[in-house]
Design a protein around this motif. Structure first.
Motif, PDB file in Angstrom:
ATOM      1  N   TYR A  72       0.816  -1.211   0.000  1.00  0.00           N
ATOM      2  CA  TYR A  72       0.000   0.000   0.000  1.00  0.00           C
ATOM      3  C   TYR A  72       0.853   1.266   0.000  1.00  0.00           C
ATOM      4  N   ASP A  73       0.219   2.342  -0.439  1.00  0.00           N
ATOM      5  CA  ASP A  73       0.872   3.650  -0.488  1.00  0.00           C
ATOM      6  C   ASP A  73       0.541   4.505   0.723  1.00  0.00           C
ATOM      7  N   ALA A  74      -0.510   4.156   1.455  1.00  0.00           N
ATOM      8  CA  ALA A  74      -0.911   4.910   2.646  1.00  0.00           C
ATOM      9  C   ALA A  74      -1.850   4.048   3.475  1.00  0.00           C
ATOM     10  N   LEU A  75      -1.962   4.408   4.761  1.00  0.00           N
ATOM     11  CA  LEU A  75      -2.807   3.661   5.683  1.00  0.00           C
ATOM     12  C   LEU A  75      -3.696   4.619   6.464  1.00  0.00           C
ATOM     13  N   VAL A  76      -4.970   4.271   6.578  1.00  0.00           N
ATOM     14  CA  VAL A  76      -5.911   4.984   7.434  1.00  0.00           C
ATOM     15  C   VAL A  76      -6.289   4.061   8.585  1.00  0.00           C
ATOM     16  N   ILE A  77      -6.225   4.569   9.807  1.00  0.00           N
ATOM     17  CA  ILE A  77      -6.627   3.797  10.974  1.00  0.00           C
ATOM     18  C   ILE A  77      -8.154   3.754  11.008  1.00  0.00           C
ATOM     19  N   GLY A  78      -8.726   2.563  11.034  1.00  0.00           N
ATOM     20  CA  GLY A  78     -10.167   2.408  10.933  1.00  0.00           C
ATOM     21  C   GLY A  78     -10.905   2.530  12.238  1.00  0.00           C
ATOM     22  N   CYS A  79     -10.587   3.556  13.018  1.00  0.00           N
ATOM     23  CA  CYS A  79     -11.263   3.820  14.277  1.00  0.00           C
ATOM     24  C   CYS A  79     -11.091   5.290  14.588  1.00  0.00           C
ATOM     25  N   PHE A  80     -12.173   5.948  15.019  1.00  0.00           N
ATOM     26  CA  PHE A  80     -12.086   7.391  15.235  1.00  0.00           C
ATOM     27  C   PHE A  80     -11.188   7.753  16.417  1.00  0.00           C
ATOM     28  N   GLY A  81     -10.919   6.817  17.310  1.00  0.00           N
ATOM     29  CA  GLY A  81     -10.014   7.113  18.416  1.00  0.00           C
ATOM     30  C   GLY A  81      -8.563   7.231  17.999  1.00  0.00           C
ATOM     31  N   ASP A  82      -8.258   6.963  16.717  1.00  0.00           N
ATOM     32  CA  ASP A  82      -6.875   6.965  16.217  1.00  0.00           C
ATOM     33  C   ASP A  82      -5.958   6.074  17.040  1.00  0.00           C
ATOM     34  N   PRO A  83      -6.404   4.878  17.443  1.00  0.00           N
ATOM     35  CA  PRO A  83      -5.542   4.045  18.292  1.00  0.00           C
ATOM     36  C   PRO A  83      -4.255   3.660  17.570  1.00  0.00           C
ATOM     37  N   GLY A  84      -3.143   3.852  18.269  1.00  0.00           N
ATOM     38  CA  GLY A  84      -1.848   3.476  17.707  1.00  0.00           C
ATOM     39  C   GLY A  84      -1.297   4.454  16.696  1.00  0.00           C
ATOM     40  N   LEU A  85      -1.785   5.665  16.658  1.00  0.00           N
ATOM     41  CA  LEU A  85      -1.318   6.616  15.648  1.00  0.00           C
ATOM     42  C   LEU A  85       0.185   6.833  15.732  1.00  0.00           C
ATOM     43  N   ARG A  86       0.692   7.110  16.926  1.00  0.00           N
ATOM     44  CA  ARG A  86       2.141   7.321  17.044  1.00  0.00           C
ATOM     45  C   ARG A  86       2.939   6.055  16.741  1.00  0.00           C
ATOM     46  N   PRO A  87       2.675   4.912  17.368  1.00  0.00           N
ATOM     47  CA  PRO A  87       3.484   3.730  17.047  1.00  0.00           C
ATOM     48  C   PRO A  87       3.390   3.319  15.584  1.00  0.00           C
ATOM     49  N   LEU A  88       2.233   3.475  14.959  1.00  0.00           N
ATOM     50  CA  LEU A  88       2.126   3.119  13.545  1.00  0.00           C
ATOM     51  C   LEU A  88       2.959   4.064  12.682  1.00  0.00           C
ATOM     52  N   ARG A  89       2.993   5.331  13.035  1.00  0.00           N
ATOM     53  CA  ARG A  89       3.829   6.267  12.280  1.00  0.00           C
ATOM     54  C   ARG A  89       5.312   5.993  12.505  1.00  0.00           C
ATOM     55  N   GLU A  90       5.663   5.522  13.688  1.00  0.00           N
ATOM     56  CA  GLU A  90       7.053   5.144  13.931  1.00  0.00           C
ATOM     57  C   GLU A  90       7.416   3.879  13.151  1.00  0.00           C
ATOM     58  N   LEU A  91       6.482   2.963  13.061  1.00  0.00           N
ATOM     59  CA  LEU A  91       6.749   1.643  12.489  1.00  0.00           C
ATOM     60  C   LEU A  91       6.807   1.654  10.969  1.00  0.00           C
ATOM     61  N   LEU A  92       5.982   2.505  10.335  1.00  0.00           N
ATOM     62  CA  LEU A  92       5.817   2.464   8.885  1.00  0.00           C
ATOM     63  C   LEU A  92       6.472   3.666   8.204  1.00  0.00           C
ATOM     64  N   GLU A  93       6.841   3.444   6.947  1.00  0.00           N
ATOM     65  CA  GLU A  93       7.345   4.544   6.127  1.00  0.00           C
ATOM     66  C   GLU A  93       6.229   5.186   5.310  1.00  0.00           C
ATOM     67  N   ILE A  94       5.185   4.420   4.976  1.00  0.00           N
ATOM     68  CA  ILE A  94       4.070   5.006   4.243  1.00  0.00           C
ATOM     69  C   ILE A  94       3.284   5.931   5.184  1.00  0.00           C
ATOM     70  N   PRO A  95       2.592   6.942   4.645  1.00  0.00           N
ATOM     71  CA  PRO A  95       1.842   7.853   5.506  1.00  0.00           C
ATOM     72  C   PRO A  95       0.729   7.148   6.262  1.00  0.00           C
ATOM     73  N   VAL A  96       0.561   7.531   7.521  1.00  0.00           N
ATOM     74  CA  VAL A  96      -0.481   6.978   8.383  1.00  0.00           C
ATOM     75  C   VAL A  96      -1.396   8.126   8.796  1.00  0.00           C
ATOM     76  N   VAL A  97      -2.684   7.978   8.529  1.00  0.00           N
ATOM     77  CA  VAL A  97      -3.660   9.033   8.802  1.00  0.00           C
ATOM     78  C   VAL A  97      -4.652   8.555   9.850  1.00  0.00           C
ATOM     79  N   GLY A  98      -4.900   9.411  10.851  1.00  0.00           N
ATOM     80  CA  GLY A  98      -5.923   9.147  11.847  1.00  0.00           C
ATOM     81  C   GLY A  98      -7.180   9.936  11.511  1.00  0.00           C
ATOM     82  N   PRO A  99      -8.346   9.293  11.447  1.00  0.00           N
ATOM     83  CA  PRO A  99      -9.572  10.017  11.113  1.00  0.00           C
ATOM     84  C   PRO A  99      -9.885  11.170  12.061  1.00  0.00           C
ATOM     85  N   ALA A 100      -9.649  10.974  13.353  1.00  0.00           N
ATOM     86  CA  ALA A 100      -9.953  12.048  14.293  1.00  0.00           C
ATOM     87  C   ALA A 100      -9.040  13.251  14.047  1.00  0.00           C
TER      88      ALA A 100
END
Length: 246
Positions: A72-100
């Motif tokens: 994939y080219d980007a990832l959206v977290i499928g929960c409005f609480g944005d769970p794991g936003l920071r660790p996912l951004r640390e873990l991945l090189e592709i952009p990670v977007v939190g809906p909230a």
């Protein structure tokens, strides 16, 4: 083609609902964007309605995201609480977007004060805390519950729409909200935004559309999280968490 994964933390999404959300996600995005809705591997909660469940789901989300990143080219977290936003951004090189996060900042651009509708009274404190974490506590003037447990949400329910309108009207008239949005992706994927917006007379934002469009735009323009802000972990320490790629 820009490929975006909408990664659902937890284990409660039935195949029929996953397929429905995938269809809607692809309708919400341009033709050059492909969206796959993928559930993170378990174990994990069937829905996320507390801080405990939010923390529990992050491990599976990290495992799932790491395994599929190359597809994939980007990832959206499928929960409005944005769970794991920071660790996912640390873990991945592709952009990670939190809906909230993306919806909050959009609301702050189209209004001076905003509010949102969460699913349960118990989530109101967590929601207010989330606004503070994103530096928008002073702009958030209302968080109201529509009393709809996630696993009971029926996207065809007119009664649910009436409750969203009633609480939304109170947020506007009593609390001073100038823009609103549903603080739950199950409410977002009910896709009743236009009729609610018309009845309330203020912007009623759709977190699914905003997050998916942002993810696709970032991927297309080569935007991703800064390694200075989100430095990568020491992968040699993560053998029990991840199946490390060679």
């Amino acid at each position: 083609m820009t490929d975006v994964v909408y990664l659902v933390p937890g284990t409660g999404l039935a195949n029929e609902e996953r397929n429905r959300r995938e269809r809607i996600a692809n309708e919400l995005t341009p033709n050059h964007v492909n969206v796959d809705v993928v559930e993170a591997p378990g174990p994990g909660p069937s829905s996320i309605e507390s801080g405990v469940e939010e923390a529990w789901c992050v491990v599976g989300a990290m495992k799932g995201a790491y395994d599929i990143e190359a597809d994939y080219d980007a990832l959206v977290i499928g929960c409005f609480g944005d769970p794991g936003l920071r660790p996912l951004r640390e873990l991945l090189e592709i952009p990670v977007v939190g809906p909230a996060e993306s919806t909050f900042y959009t609301a702050a651009q189209v209004s001076h004060s905003f509010g949102w509708l969460t699913v349960l009274d118990e989530l109101v404190p967590m929601s207010a805390e989330q606004a503070e974490e994103y530096g928008l506590g002073d702009r958030c003037v209302s968080v109201r519950s529509v009393d709809a447990p996630v696993e009971s949400i029926d996207h065809k329910s007119d009664d649910l729409v009436e409750r969203m309108v009633a609480e939304g009207r109170a947020a506007v008239e009593e609390d001073g909200a100038e823009a609103l949005f549903p603080g739950c992706m199950s409410l977002s994927f009910a896709q009743r935004h236009e009729e609610i917006r018309e009845r309330l007379g203020v912007p009623f934002l759709d977190p699914a559309t905003i997050a998916l469009e942002q993810a696709a735009s970032w991927a297309r323009h080569g935007v991703s999280q800064s390694p200075k802000a989100y430095p990568g972990p020491k992968f040699e320490k993560l053998g029990e968490l991840l199946e490390i790629r060679g």
